[in-house]
Design a protein around this motif. Structure first.
Motif, PDB file in Angstrom:
ATOM      1  N   ASN A 313       0.832  -0.956   0.214  1.00 27.95           N
ATOM      2  CA  ASN A 313       0.030  -0.001  -0.043  1.00 27.95           C
ATOM      3  C   ASN A 313       0.989   1.361  -0.030  1.00 27.95           C
ATOM      4  OD1 ASN A 313      -2.461  -1.578   0.306  1.00 27.95           O
ATOM      5  ND2 ASN A 313      -2.556  -1.469   2.449  1.00 27.95           N
ATOM      6  N   VAL A 314       1.815   1.190   0.889  1.00 33.57           N
ATOM      7  CA  VAL A 314       2.846   2.336   0.786  1.00 33.57           C
ATOM      8  C   VAL A 314       3.436   2.658  -0.383  1.00 33.57           C
ATOM      9  CG1 VAL A 314       4.912   3.184   1.918  1.00 33.57           C
ATOM     10  CG2 VAL A 314       3.149   2.130   3.357  1.00 33.57           C
ATOM     11  N   VAL A 315       3.997   1.729  -1.140  1.00 33.71           N
ATOM     12  CA  VAL A 315       4.733   1.795  -2.367  1.00 33.71           C
ATOM     13  C   VAL A 315       3.468   2.134  -3.632  1.00 33.71           C
ATOM     14  CG1 VAL A 315       6.742   0.652  -1.651  1.00 33.71           C
ATOM     15  CG2 VAL A 315       4.955  -0.434  -3.043  1.00 33.71           C
ATOM     16  N   GLY A 316       2.220   2.309  -3.211  1.00 35.21           N
ATOM     17  CA  GLY A 316       1.284   2.547  -4.202  1.00 35.21           C
ATOM     18  C   GLY A 316       0.840   1.587  -5.155  1.00 35.21           C
ATOM     19  N   MET A 317       0.672   0.189  -4.728  1.00 42.14           N
ATOM     20  CA  MET A 317       0.261  -0.673  -5.323  1.00 42.14           C
ATOM     21  C   MET A 317      -1.455  -0.946  -4.977  1.00 42.14           C
ATOM     22  SD  MET A 317       2.978  -3.902  -5.191  1.00 42.14           S
ATOM     23  CE  MET A 317       1.667  -4.973  -5.855  1.00 42.14           C
ATOM     24  N   SER A 318      -2.189  -0.698  -5.902  1.00 41.36           N
ATOM     25  CA  SER A 318      -3.731  -0.783  -5.561  1.00 41.36           C
ATOM     26  C   SER A 318      -4.161  -2.148  -5.169  1.00 41.36           C
ATOM     27  CB  SER A 318      -4.504  -0.576  -6.858  1.00 41.36           C
ATOM     28  OG  SER A 318      -4.360  -1.469  -7.904  1.00 41.36           O
ATOM     29  N   GLN A 319      -5.335  -2.137  -4.555  1.00 43.65           N
ATOM     30  CA  GLN A 319      -5.723  -3.334  -4.056  1.00 43.65           C
ATOM     31  C   GLN A 319      -5.923  -4.399  -5.282  1.00 43.65           C
ATOM     32  OE1 GLN A 319      -6.446  -4.520  -0.849  1.00 43.65           O
ATOM     33  NE2 GLN A 319      -5.360  -2.597  -0.530  1.00 43.65           N
ATOM     34  N   GLU A 320      -6.415  -3.887  -6.340  1.00 38.18           N
ATOM     35  CA  GLU A 320      -6.572  -4.775  -7.582  1.00 38.18           C
ATOM     36  C   GLU A 320      -5.221  -5.380  -7.928  1.00 38.18           C
ATOM     37  OE1 GLU A 320      -8.456  -6.673 -10.733  1.00 38.18           O
ATOM     38  OE2 GLU A 320      -9.362  -5.724  -9.001  1.00 38.18           O
ATOM     39  N   GLU A 321      -4.075  -4.504  -8.034  1.00 36.45           N
ATOM     40  CA  GLU A 321      -2.856  -4.998  -8.488  1.00 36.45           C
ATOM     41  C   GLU A 321      -2.170  -6.056  -7.319  1.00 36.45           C
ATOM     42  OE1 GLU A 321      -0.804  -1.197 -10.718  1.00 36.45           O
ATOM     43  OE2 GLU A 321      -0.910  -1.337  -8.511  1.00 36.45           O
ATOM     44  N   GLN A 322      -2.751  -5.757  -6.066  1.00 34.98           N
ATOM     45  CA  GLN A 322      -2.206  -6.661  -5.136  1.00 34.98           C
ATOM     46  C   GLN A 322      -2.770  -8.090  -5.444  1.00 34.98           C
ATOM     47  OE1 GLN A 322      -2.008  -5.371  -1.071  1.00 34.98           O
ATOM     48  NE2 GLN A 322      -1.740  -3.196  -1.759  1.00 34.98           N
ATOM     49  N   GLU A 323      -4.052  -8.035  -5.563  1.00 35.62           N
ATOM     50  CA  GLU A 323      -4.787  -9.220  -5.973  1.00 35.62           C
ATOM     51  C   GLU A 323      -4.452 -10.172  -7.195  1.00 35.62           C
ATOM     52  OE1 GLU A 323      -8.935  -8.809  -5.527  1.00 35.62           O
ATOM     53  OE2 GLU A 323      -8.887  -8.426  -3.471  1.00 35.62           O
ATOM     54  N   MET A 324      -4.166  -9.212  -7.977  1.00 38.95           N
ATOM     55  CA  MET A 324      -3.689  -9.757  -9.350  1.00 38.95           C
ATOM     56  C   MET A 324      -2.166 -10.048  -9.434  1.00 38.95           C
ATOM     57  SD  MET A 324      -6.280 -10.113 -10.822  1.00 38.95           S
ATOM     58  CE  MET A 324      -6.288 -10.131 -12.538  1.00 38.95           C
ATOM     59  N   LEU A 325      -1.404 -10.128  -8.449  1.00 36.68           N
ATOM     60  CA  LEU A 325      -0.050 -10.803  -8.448  1.00 36.68           C
ATOM     61  C   LEU A 325       0.536 -11.723  -9.363  1.00 36.68           C
ATOM     62  CD1 LEU A 325       1.045 -10.115  -4.772  1.00 36.68           C
ATOM     63  CD2 LEU A 325       1.642  -8.539  -6.594  1.00 36.68           C
TER      64      LEU A 325
END
Length: 417
Positions: A313-325
């Motif tokens: 979250n701190v480095v700017g990754m959206s929730q969608e990006e985190q889920e789509m790793l």
């Protein structure tokens, strides 16, 4: 460093060191010279005859208790006795660092010593010449920063050592000090560049570090961190370059070691995430259960999972990006999304005794059956590629979040290998 005997300088009365099968090293005074042999009266009162090629000059003023720092040695080959004395002092006084010229040599203390790295210690090393104070990573970082400012030349710091030597922690200390010297906050509500670099570390460690036999948090990739500075010596940007990711670890883990931290973090995630991603006990996964080492006393995977998600979250990754790793691919190319694959078809293919490879020619499509061993090798090859793409994508996201200064005047690079 090769030991070189200065036999031509030996004369009656010379002080020398000699190797000894029982005491490792003995010292004494040359009392007789006969060609390429010398007779030495040792301080232990025994007399030894030795080849000049196996003798090494001794500093007659070498203190009986050894020296604190190797920069005080008249001869760099002053043998192991001084190292043993230094190690003994380390255990008593928590002194585990010494110099060889401008090189800092540190021994992993295998304990937390926060009082040696706080703000007060940073202030003490600010502007002090290398060697005037106790050996410390802050001294090396200060020297690099001062030379960059005074000589208007970019600098580089190499952090090298065996697995478990403490490279990761030493790098953190260097970054903290350089952030202290060149830190800048233009907007009180906005995080500085150096903060972003430090805050991104849990993401890199989660996906690039693993437990080895000698190290619970070993970096399994090389890293070059650029801190970019403007003409006033303030940090203006940064970039992280990674290389040589150990992809083979994804599919093959030796006993007493673990795969990458992120796999165990996912299995220890909150129940809603475990259910959502269809995870479970790490012992049920082939890529993890090849080793009996699943849990570790020193690492709480559930806490590390939450810390890594926070860092994302701190480095700017959206929730969608985190889920789509699981997305892989290059820019402007189609991304492979596991959610686009029919689960039933995938399950059927993975459970079948044979996998098929398709070759498309101009006239026809040829199907070649693979036996289970070949299919497993293909699976492992694909897993390594996917993971490498994922790691590169994470690094790219971190660099975008940190922000590079293409017009920076200087940089200090920290190379960790």
């Amino acid at each position: 460093m090769a030991l070189q005997a200065a036999s031509s300088a030996f004369m009656i009365g010379s002080h020398v060191w000699l190797e000894d099968p029982s005491d490792a090293w003995v010292d004494g005074e040359v009392i007789e010279i006969n060609g390429d042999e010398i007779k030495v009266q040792c301080t232990s009162n025994k007399t030894v005859v030795a080849k000049t090629s196996t003798a090494y000059p001794k500093d007659p003023e070498f203190p009986p208790s050894g020296v604190d720092y190797m920069t005080k040695l008249a001869y760099l080959h002053e043998p192991g006795r001084n190292v043993l004395m230094l190690a003994a002092k380390c255990s008593v006084f928590n002194l585990f660092q010494t110099y060889t010229g401008s090189i800092l040599i540190a021994v992993n203390p295998f304990q937390r010593l926060p009082h040696l790295y706080d703000m007060q210690v940073m202030k003490k090393y600010n502007g002090v010449a290398l060697g005037e104070l106790s050996p410390h990573p802050f001294a090396v970082a200060d020297s690099a920063y001062r030379q960059m400012i005074n000589e208007s030349i970019s600098q580089a710091i190499l952090v090298s050592g065996e697995s478990g030597a403490g490279k990761t922690e030493s790098t953190k200390m260097l970054m903290c000090y350089l952030a202290y010297m060149g830190g800048r906050v233009d907007n009180a509500e906005e995080r500085s560049v150096e903060q972003k670099v430090l805050e991104s570390n849990p993401v890199l460690e989660g996906f690039g570090n693993a437990k080895t036999v000698r190290n619970n948090n070993s970096s399994r990739f090389g890293k070059f961190v650029e801190l970019q500075f403007d003409g006033r010596g303030r940090i203006s940007g940064a970039a992280i370059r990674t290389y040589l990711l150990e992809r083979s670890r994804v599919c093959q883990v030796s006993d007493r070691e673990r795969n990458y931290h992120c796999f165990y973090m996912l299995c220890a995630a909150p129940k809603e995430d475990v259910d959502k991603y269809k995870l479970g006990n790490p012992r049920t996964f082939h890529y993890l259960n090849q080793s009996n080492c699943i849990e570790m006393d020193a690492i709480n995977d559930a806490e590390e999972y939450l810390a890594t998600r926070k860092a994302m979250n701190v480095v700017g990754m959206s929730q969608e990006e985190q889920e789509m790793l699981s997305l892989i691919g290059e820019k402007n190319q189609t991304l492979l999304n596991p959610r686009m694959i029919n689960p039933g078809v995938m399950r059927s293919l993975l459970k079948s005794p044979y996998a098929n490879v398709f070759f498309v020619t101009r006239d026809a499509t040829i199907t070649k059956a693979l036996d289970p061993i070949a299919a497993a090798l293909s699976r492992d090859a694909l897993a390594k590629i996917v993971y490498s793409k994922l790691f590169d994508w994470l690094v790219e996201k971190i660099n975008v979040a940190i922000g590079q200064d293409m017009e920076s005047k200087f940089l200090i690079g920290v190379l960790v290998e």
